[in-house]
Enzyme design. Structure first.
Site, PDB file in Angstrom:
ATOM      1  N   SER A   1     -64.301  47.715  72.235  1.00  0.00           N
ATOM      2  CA  SER A   1     -64.215  48.037  70.807  1.00  0.00           C
ATOM      3  C   SER A   1     -65.097  47.185  69.911  1.00  0.00           C
ATOM      4  CB  SER A   1     -62.774  47.918  70.317  1.00  0.00           C
ATOM      5  OG  SER A   1     -62.087  49.026  70.699  1.00  0.00           O
TER       6      SER A   1
ATOM      7  N   ASP B   1     -58.115  51.430  68.323  1.00  0.00           N
ATOM      8  CA  ASP B   1     -59.013  50.271  68.267  1.00  0.00           C
ATOM      9  C   ASP B   1     -58.973  49.585  66.902  1.00  0.00           C
ATOM     10  OD1 ASP B   1     -59.578  51.392  70.671  1.00  0.00           O
ATOM     11  OD2 ASP B   1     -61.603  52.059  70.158  1.00  0.00           O
TER      12      ASP B   1
ATOM     13  N   GLU C   1     -54.230  55.186  77.967  1.00  0.00           N
ATOM     14  CA  GLU C   1     -55.627  55.554  77.710  1.00  0.00           C
ATOM     15  C   GLU C   1     -55.751  57.038  77.406  1.00  0.00           C
ATOM     16  OE1 GLU C   1     -57.857  53.258  76.701  1.00  0.00           O
ATOM     17  OE2 GLU C   1     -57.591  52.254  78.627  1.00  0.00           O
ATOM     18  N   HIS C   2     -56.497  57.325  76.342  1.00  0.00           N
ATOM     19  CA  HIS C   2     -56.703  58.707  75.878  1.00  0.00           C
ATOM     20  C   HIS C   2     -55.379  59.343  75.471  1.00  0.00           C
ATOM     21  CE1 HIS C   2     -61.016  59.000  76.609  1.00  0.00           C
ATOM     22  NE2 HIS C   2     -60.790  58.172  77.617  1.00  0.00           N
TER      23      HIS C   2
HETATM   24  C1  GLA Z   1     -61.948  54.850  72.619  1.00  0.00           C
HETATM   25  C2  GLA Z   1     -61.406  55.359  71.299  1.00  0.00           C
HETATM   26  C3  GLA Z   1     -59.891  55.149  71.217  1.00  0.00           C
HETATM   27  C4  GLA Z   1     -59.183  55.708  72.448  1.00  0.00           C
HETATM   28  C5  GLA Z   1     -59.865  55.212  73.720  1.00  0.00           C
HETATM   29  C6  GLA Z   1     -59.291  55.838  74.960  1.00  0.00           C
HETATM   30  O1  GLA Z   1     -61.826  53.469  72.681  1.00  0.00           O
HETATM   31  O2  GLA Z   1     -62.027  54.704  70.221  1.00  0.00           O
HETATM   32  O3  GLA Z   1     -59.389  55.721  70.046  1.00  0.00           O
HETATM   33  O4  GLA Z   1     -59.116  57.094  72.404  1.00  0.00           O
HETATM   34  O5  GLA Z   1     -61.265  55.457  73.697  1.00  0.00           O
HETATM   35  O6  GLA Z   1     -57.993  55.426  75.148  1.00  0.00           O
END
Ligand code: GLA
Length: 393
Positions: free
Chosen positions: A136, A183, A41-42
């Site tokens: 998403s 995503d 994540e991130h």
């Molecule tokens: C959102 C963003 C992704 C990613 C996540 C965190 O979903 O669209 O690109 O950065 O946050 O992992």
């Protein structure tokens, strides 16, 4: 547990509305999924690894080509309270002045970034991906729109990576979210029975088989809505870039544990150190988790998920009390391997890896004790975007 409507039901509903509104049968049908990120994540905007899977929750677009250069699109999403029917051409004229409704920005953005010429159309959108739930919904809409334009124009020879990048640009430029590539990429490239290990440095990926009679992926929606257009997401991005630049690296992908020490020695602001610590450890956890999944080592996988959650909570500071509560309640139950926040943060969903036989116990425990009202989905890894019917292809 929320019922996941099947494709046929969703398509049927959208086609019915299409027929009533436009007096003909919709011949094009496309679908694109939402996703859940298992771990990583991130890390995508830090050139790192992510490990998402595509969901059976999908956005569907049905429609036809028109000859009059006018495109009209209707959304059936119940969560949208704004105008549900828009003329794309009217909106195009007021692009710079923040066109409303918001959902149409995603469609406009994809049309603007579409690789190839596109004709006009009439279409109806329907979706089972909850909005603002960290699964998403926006990428599913972008990728469904891109796929619809492919079906509409008889084109389908652009590389999947380029499609994902075009959809990401739409989100950056039209929705104002400086997201990474995860995503859109998984929504294009997801495959049944697999998770996808994406290397966001060179945008390549490896399918990791993920079928098991033993375990289930339980998604729990806190029903706390998240908005990534706020300042938190872009701020996190900037803090990571600052850390990389202080370390004289292109990105935190090139950094390791010793670099965290280096930042401490440099007397850098504690917040920057914490952000870097999360990203560096999360990238490592993600490759280890992919290996654990390959070996069906769910115990190891679960441990990494839990570490990921606390790193996101304490160092990256993107969780919230409701999400923390959901994770704790899941972890109370025997048979749970791991649980964590998933997606951008500040609300949305948790993802829990759990023995199939213990799913109901988790749902009941959360149902009894969670202060809010949660929604549950048990999801198997599903396919990416698909053209279901297209007379012009
Ligand atoms: C959102 C963003 C992704 C990613 C996540 C965190 O979903 O669209 O690109 O950065 O946050 O992992």
């Amino acid at each position: 547990m929320a019922n996941i409507p099947d494709l046929t039901t969703l398509v049927g509903k959208a086609k019915e509305v299409y027929k009533n509104e436009f007096n003909s049968d919709a011949e094009i049908v496309v679908a694109a999924p939402g996703r859940v990120n298992l771990i990583g994540e991130h890390t995508d905007y830090n050139d790192g690894f992510v490990l998402p899977m595509a969901l059976p929750l999908v956005t569907i677009i049905v429609g036809n080509k028109t000859q009059n250069n006018e495109s009209v699109i209707i959304t059936l999403s119940e969560d949208i309270k704004e105008n549900k029917k828009v003329s794309i051409d009217n909106l195009k004229k007021c692009i710079k002045s923040d066109p409303k409704p918001k959902w149409a920005n995603y469609v406009l953005g994809v049309i603007a970034n579409y690789i190839g010429k596109t004709s006009s159309f009439e279409a109806v959108i329907i979706s089972s991906v909850p909005l603002g739930g960290g699964l998403s919904s926006s990428a599913a809409l972008e990728v469904a729109t891109y796929t619809f334009l492919d079906a509409l124009n008889g084109l389908n020879d652009v590389l999947p990576t380029d499609k994902a990048l075009a959809c990401q640009r739409a989100e950056h430029d039209y929705a104002g979210v400086p997201c990474g590539i995860m995503d859109q990429f998984i929504s294009v490239m997801g495959k049944e029975n697999t998770a996808l290990l994406i290397d966001c440095q060179n945008i390549t990926s490896k399918l990791i088989p993920f079928v098991s009679d033993e375990v289930a992926v339980l998604i729990t929606n806190s029903n706390v809505k998240h908005e990534l257009t706020g300042s938190e997401y872009p701020t996190r991005r900037k803090q990571c870039y600052e850390a990389a630049s202080l370390l004289k690296k292109i990105s935190l992908r090139d950094a390791d544990k010793k670099d965290v020490e280096e930042l401490i020695n440099l007397n850098v602001d504690e917040v920057i150190i914490k952000r870097a610590k999360h990203v560096i450890s999360e990238i490592k956890r993600t490759t280890e988790a992919a290996e654990a999944l390959r070996n069906k080592d769910f115990v190891r996988f679960g441990k990494l998920m839990i570490e990921s959650h606390y790193s996101l909570k304490d160092d990256y500071e993107v969780s919230c009390p409701e999400i923390d509560e959901l994770v704790e309640l899941a972890l109370e139950v025997d048979g749970v391997y791991g649980s964590r926040i998933t997606g951008g943060g500040f609300g949305g969903c948790t993802v829990t890896l759990v023995q199939k036989g213990a799913v109901n116990k988790v749902i009941n425990n959360i149902g009894d004790k969670y202060k809010g009202k949660a929604t549950f989905y048990v999801c198997a890894p599903s396919n990416g975007a698909q053209i279901i019917s297209a007379p012009y292809l």
